[in-house]
Enzyme design. Structure first.
Site: not given
Length: 477
Positions: A108-109, A111-112, A114-116, A130, A262
């Protein structure tokens, strides 16, 4: 300049040598983790920093997407690496098919860190999973080391370039962000603190299936908080969302001293509640929080109260207490994202204009050395607050609600409540506590009246009402 370039080259060579030694001494490392590509990228980053500094950053527009892109840089990993989830509590590895009826390979998303992924548990619950990238733990220490060397390299080239605090903050915050159990605890803590806000949703954590590197939570869908088209399509009032966001973060900063640091658009979603149909904010990614000391929080309260009510003597006093020294005008402008002229006229009275935004963009680059000096002076608690303020202003700009004073008035209410609570707690006199409560109620009434005046001022047919109120209450102008 040639001598400075030679210094930079020598420091860069040291960075290359250090990375080579690190790789050679550790036989278990993948050379791709810290090889020519990573070092080359780091050296290129140093060159960009130097170039931007030399050109005073004039080519970088204020409020651009560059900062968000750097922050949310995506490192997609193959779904094959997620075939097994590590269950540290049991000391075993559990296959995906043993836990889930379905597990979507496409994240779904990402980043540097982790991912979900979206998944469905065997009991029918839809969850967000996650997963930390496999090599991020090993890479993090190397990245910090390289960052430190490169910051020192730029420091050699430009002695006035004071950004060593970046390394200190990374050393402190990165281990916390890599511990997903800490993220889960933060999520539950902020949910308890802000439970009186019916517009806030913090996804539930499923502890029985979570570890330091894998976090399972309730799946909640929605649009990003800066997606104005999504809100208009779903009948969500952008002004209401902006007010809710201001209330939520003001409560975190001024009342609780526990701040989600954040709030980039990927971490703040909006939707209509399934049960009531009312707008709701969904707060995600609780890995990074700033805990404010009472002394800092109260001084920050008093500073914002002074800024909102245009008490410039107190603005100077509390800016100096927060480490700004003689740079307090710049400090006030950075906090409010307003010009010094607007700060003097009253940030809650003078709406933001396109001309003012352009002025800020054109002048900010000229003050880069002073900004660097200021960031090196202020308490470390202030650094993440600056980041939070910047991201919130970006959301307001995307929604077109920056001209409204509602966020400043929400902050003012929280400041009044926080200071009154502190004063009541520190007195034993019933008469004094009653006096403080009455003063608090009167000040909150003044803020509400001022807010009403601002609303009335926005209607052309009601100019006569504003003129009458201005005559009755001249102190509010």
């Amino acid at each position: 300049m040639a001598r400075k370039a030679l210094k930079l080259a020598s420091w860069t060579s040291m960075a290359l040598a250090a990375s080579g030694i690190y790789l050679y001494s550790n036989k278990h490392l993948d050379p791709n983790d810290f090889g020519a590509v990573r070092v080359g990228r780091a050296v290129a980053t140093t060159a960009v920093i130097s170039y931007d500094y030399l050109t005073s950053l004039r080519s970088v527009p204020y409020g651009s997407e560059e900062y968000v892109q750097l922050r949310s840089k995506v490192h997609l990993r193959s779904a094959r690496r997620l075939r097994e989830l590590c269950c540290a509590n049991r000391g075993t590895f559990i296959k995906i098919q043993d836990l889930f009826v379905s597990f979507e390979d496409t994240p779904l998303g990402a980043a540097s860190l982790a991912q979900v992924h979206k998944a469905v548990l065997r009991d029918g619950r839809t969850v967000a999973v996650k997963v930390q990238h496999p090599k991020v733990q090993a890479q993090s220490s190397k990245d910090i080391l390289l960052m430190e060397v490169l910051v020192l390299a730029v420091k050699q080239l430009f002695p006035e370039f004071e950004f060593m605090w970046l390394v200190d903050e990374a050393k402190k915050n990165l281990p916390l962000e890599l511990d997903f159990l800490n993220e889960g605890r933060n999520a539950e803590k902020v949910a308890r603190m802000l439970k009186h806000f019916d517009f806030l949703k913090v996804p539930r954590i499923y502890w029985e299936l979570s570890t330091k590197r894998v976090l399972l939570m309730e799946f909640v869908d929605g649009g990003q908080v800066n997606d104005r088209d999504y809100m208009e399509k779903n009948g969500i009032d952008v002004n209401e969302i902006s007010r809710h966001l201001g209330k939520m973060y003001s409560e975190m900063i001024f009342v609780n001293g526990f701040v989600h640091c954040d709030p980039h658009p990927g971490n703040v979603l909006v939707r209509k509640r399934p049960d009531t149909g009312r707008p709701e904010i969904v707060l995600l990614d609780h890995g990074l929080y700033q805990v404010l000391t009472d002394e800092f929080r109260l001084d920050y309260c008093r500073l914002w109260q002074s800024l909102i009510w245009t008490d410039m003597k107190r603005v100077k006093t509390y800016s100096e207490r927060l480490g700004a020294g003689d740079l307090y005008p710049l400090f006030a402008c950075m906090l409010t994202a307003r010009s010094w002229d607007s700060v003097n006229r009253g940030i809650s009275r003078a709406p933001v204009t396109t001309t003012e935004d352009s002025e800020i963009r054109s002048n900010a680059a000229n003050y880069l050395p002073q900004i660097s000096q200021l960031l090196n002076r202020v308490p470390r608690q202030m650094l993440l607050i600056f980041k939070t303020n910047d991201l919130l202003r970006g959301i307001e700009a995307a929604l077109g609600t920056r001209a409204s004073a509602s966020s400043f008035l929400s902050m003012s209410r929280c400041c009044v409540r926080a200071l009154a609570w502190h004063e009541r707690r520190n007195t034993c006199s019933f008469f004094r506590r009653t006096q403080i409560s009455c003063s608090e109620a009167f000040t909150l009434w003044q803020i509400s009246l001022h807010e009403l005046i601002l609303h009335v001022k926005g209607f052309r047919l009601a100019h006569w009402v504003f003129a009458l109120l201005g005559w009755l209450f001249p102190a509010l102008h």
